[in-house]
Structures are given as C-alpha cells and as structure tokens.
Design an enzyme around this catalytic site. Structure first.
Site, PDB file in Angstrom:
ATOM      1  N   LYS A 158       0.818  -1.112  -0.261  1.00 51.93           N
ATOM      2  CA  LYS A 158       0.040  -0.194  -0.104  1.00 51.93           C
ATOM      3  C   LYS A 158       0.947   0.821   0.134  1.00 51.93           C
ATOM      4  O   LYS A 158       1.761   2.138   1.214  1.00 51.93           O
ATOM      5  CB  LYS A 158      -0.593   0.452   1.202  1.00 51.93           C
ATOM      6  CG  LYS A 158      -2.597  -0.483   0.989  1.00 51.93           C
ATOM      7  CD  LYS A 158      -3.222  -0.048   2.442  1.00 51.93           C
ATOM      8  CE  LYS A 158      -3.818   0.537   2.585  1.00 51.93           C
ATOM      9  NZ  LYS A 158      -5.394   0.797   1.320  1.00 51.93           N
TER      10      LYS A 158
HETATM   11  C1  LIG Z   1      -6.280  -0.165  -3.991  1.00 51.76           C
HETATM   12  C2  LIG Z   1      -7.261  -0.982  -2.760  1.00 51.76           C
HETATM   13  N1  LIG Z   1      -7.663  -1.977  -2.424  1.00 51.76           N
HETATM   14  C3  LIG Z   1      -8.793  -3.093  -2.132  1.00 51.76           C
HETATM   15  C4  LIG Z   1      -8.424  -2.421  -0.686  1.00 51.76           C
HETATM   16  C5  LIG Z   1      -8.868  -3.163   0.163  1.00 51.76           C
HETATM   17  O1  LIG Z   1      -8.427  -3.344   1.371  1.00 51.76           O
HETATM   18  P1  LIG Z   1      -8.580  -3.990   2.621  1.00 51.76           P
HETATM   19  O2  LIG Z   1      -9.165  -2.419   3.802  1.00 51.76           O
HETATM   20  O3  LIG Z   1      -7.969  -4.484   3.414  1.00 51.76           O
HETATM   21  O4  LIG Z   1      -9.526  -5.116   2.993  1.00 51.76           O
HETATM   22  C6  LIG Z   1      -8.388  -0.708  -0.271  1.00 51.76           C
HETATM   23  C7  LIG Z   1      -7.884  -0.326   1.217  1.00 51.76           C
HETATM   24  N2  LIG Z   1      -8.675   1.569   0.488  1.00 51.76           N
HETATM   25  C8  LIG Z   1      -8.380   1.775   1.857  1.00 51.76           C
HETATM   26  C9  LIG Z   1      -7.946   3.198   1.726  1.00 51.76           C
HETATM   27  C10 LIG Z   1      -9.443   4.266   1.575  1.00 51.76           C
HETATM   28  C11 LIG Z   1      -8.327   5.716   1.173  1.00 51.76           C
HETATM   29  O5  LIG Z   1     -10.229   5.810   0.578  1.00 51.76           O
HETATM   30  O6  LIG Z   1      -7.634   5.831   2.095  1.00 51.76           O
HETATM   31  C12 LIG Z   1      -9.078   1.665   3.440  1.00 51.76           C
HETATM   32  O7  LIG Z   1     -10.506   0.838   3.257  1.00 51.76           O
HETATM   33  O8  LIG Z   1      -9.083   2.124   4.518  1.00 51.76           O
HETATM   34  C13 LIG Z   1      -7.262  -0.250  -1.134  1.00 51.76           C
HETATM   35  O9  LIG Z   1      -6.803   1.572  -1.221  1.00 51.76           O
END
Ligand SMILES: Cc1[nH+]cc(COP(=O)(O)O)c(CN[C@@H](CCC(=O)O)C(=O)O)c1O
Length: 304
Positions: A158
């Site tokens: 990330k």
């Molecule tokens: C590109 C991406 N794909 C999938 C996910 C889902 O991952 P998880 O949270 O581990 O289930 C997230 C989380 N996105 C984070 C950031 C959002 C933001 O706008 O900043 C979040 O959901 O916290 C992504 O950023």
C-alpha cells in the site's frame, strides 16, 4: 472530517493535531515514498477492538520492506502507541491511519539519507461511500484509467504514491456523476475499485479477482472469503472477471476497511440484478457487521 481530533502520534511522541507537520521538501511528498494502512477499531459488544490489527501491521511492514523503509519502531511499539492514542482521543470506534515514509533529507530518487518517519492518526470515519450506499448500493462506471500492473509497481504494497491511479479513477467517476469507479487491469479484465476489492455473484456462487490480477490483497477480502465459505457458499478467490461479466452479474459488491461491504447497483448505467443490494450481498454484509459488532471470532480482534 477531523473535527475533535486532538493529537497525532508522530515519531514516538503524541503531538497536538496542528503541530503534526512535515517539511515541504519531505521525500515522500515529492516521490510518493510512503506506505500506509487503513484499519478500523469497532465498538464491539466487549468494547473498542481493532479489527485484524496484526494482519494490517504485517502488511504495513511488508509494504515498507519493498521500499527499504526501515520502520524505526517495532510492531509492538506501534500497537501500544495506537491503543494509547485511541484512549487519549476518547474514541470507542474509529478509523486508524498509520503511515511510514521517507522524510526531510537530501532530495533525489534514492532516498539515501532521508529519515524514516512514522505517524499514526485516528478519527471517526462512518460509511466510506455514504450510509445510503450500504443499503441501496452505489452507481459505478468503468474507469478509462487502468490499474498499474504488479510488474510495474508492486500491488501487494500500500504505497502512497500509487494512489494517484486511484485518485484519477475516482475523480473521473465522480466528475461524470458516478459514486465510484471500477478499474480494469492492463489486460482489460476487472482489477478492483480505487480503494476497494470487488466481488461478483453469479448463479449462487461468489467470485473475486485473484491476486495475480494486480490488486491489493485486501484484509476485508480475506474476511469475506472466509465468512462466505463458512456460510456454505462456493467462493472462487482467483477469478479473472471480464468487463462484460460485470454487466451480466446477479450481484456485485465492494469490500474494504473503509468501504466495509458496499453493494454495487449499477455499472455504466446498467442495473445489476434488481438495481439494489442483492440477497447474497445482504447476507454477507449482515454477517460482516455481526462479526464486527460482536467481536467474534476473538482472533480477529485486539481490545483497546
Ligand atoms: C486499492 C485498494 N484495494 C483494496 C482495498 C481493501 O483493502 P482492505 O482495507 O485491506 O480490505 C483498499 C483499502 N483502501 C483503504 C484506503 C481508503 C482511502 O480512501 O484511503 C481503506 O479501505 O482503508 C485499497 O486501497
């Protein structure tokens, strides 16, 4: 968004919100050389508890490793700092944003002697795409921007800088009157949302794009796969989903820490199913919120 937030933990200290500043020549500001997490603390039946905190911390340190960011605190120190910060902020539930990044030092692509900094912020963050979205679903559009390939930038990290891809997709969708984008990968198959993973339901079976499709290994994705299988559903967790399959799906939904489980009701103005939250999406969403409200299974929760 940050009303009421008093302090941020930064490089080992609790600092007043307005003092949590960095220099304009911070390396990460210029080159996107930071890694971060999005985590939720839920007000469970047994009190405030951080959801799948260990997995999030593991992912933060793994993301840092990709960029040779040597986080100058242990997972335990970050854990203790986060719990104390939540306590000092007096929050029962909140969104937690740890970030590690190359700070103010010599500029140039090689971070070299730039200091490695860490900060943690917490704040209340409700439904990511809006309360109504959780019930009614969101209207989405396929982005003209493709997801970067994992061969170009590691999608298992990330990384702050890579979110310009998500920002472009999000700006385009919202600029065209949609609530969220769906991003295809360079092969033109479905990757995920700008900040979410994507699930498809067809003929009673559940599909989600495989990790080889240049997506983030979402922790909510892992949770939903496990919950759905426990509920007896067949889940294909390494699917390749074409754009056309989105249009003919019975149901679609996003998952993410911020998005939780958010139904998708249209894609490019095509109604999905009946154009609202589908029955299997409803079952899974209900089960997800039961889990985070009850704090069960224990192994997924760290009480503050
Ligand atoms: C590109 C991406 N794909 C999938 C996910 C889902 O991952 P998880 O949270 O581990 O289930 C997230 C989380 N996105 C984070 C950031 C959002 C933001 O706008 O900043 C979040 O959901 O916290 C992504 O950023």
């Amino acid at each position: 968004m940050f009303e009421g937030v008093e302090e941020i933990w930064m490089d080992g200290e609790f600092v007043d919100f307005e003092d949590a500043q960095v220099h304009v020549l911070t390396h990460a500001l210029h080159y996107g050389t930071g890694v971060f997490e999005g985590v939720r603390c839920y007000d469970t039946a047994e009190g405030p508890a951080i959801f799948r905190w260990e997995e999030h911390l593991d992912r933060l340190f793994n993301s840092a490793e990709v960029y040779d960011i040597d986080i100058p605190f242990s997972k335990r120190e970050l854990d203790e700092a986060t719990r104390e910060l939540i306590d000092r902020e007096g929050l029962q539930s909140c969104y937690i944003r740890p970030i590690a990044f190359y700070g103010y030092g010599p500029l140039g692509l090689n971070p070299g002697k730039s200091p490695e900094q860490v900060a943690i912020a917490v704040w209340p963050w409700g439904a990511y795409l809006g309360e109504e979205a959780l019930e009614e679903g969101v209207d989405t559009a396929i982005s003209s921007w493709r997801k970067y390939a994992s061969s170009q930038i590691p999608t298992n990290a990330k990384t702050t800088g890579t979110y310009v891809n998500s920002v472009l997709a999000s700006l385009e969708a919202k600029g065209n009157g949609y609530e969220e984008a769906i991003v295809l990968n360079k092969e033109g198959n479905v990757a995920e949302g700008p900040g979410e993973n994507l699930f498809l339901v067809r003929d009673g079976e559940i599909y989600t794009t495989g990790l080889a499709e240049s997506i983030l290994d979402g922790i909510t994705r892992r949770t939903v796969i496990e919950l759905a299988r426990d509920m007896g559903y067949t889940v294909h967790d390494d699917a390749t989903i074409s754009r056309g399959e989105l249009y003919t799906a019975d149901e679609l939904f996003f998952t993410g820490t911020a998005a939780e489980v958010t139904p998708i009701r249209t894609v490019d103005d095509n109604e999905i199913g009946k154009g609202t939250k589908g029955p299997i999406t409803d079952e899974i969403q209900t089960r997800f919120f039961e889990v985070v409200e009850e704090g069960e299974p224990e192994r997924w929760f760290d009480y503050v």
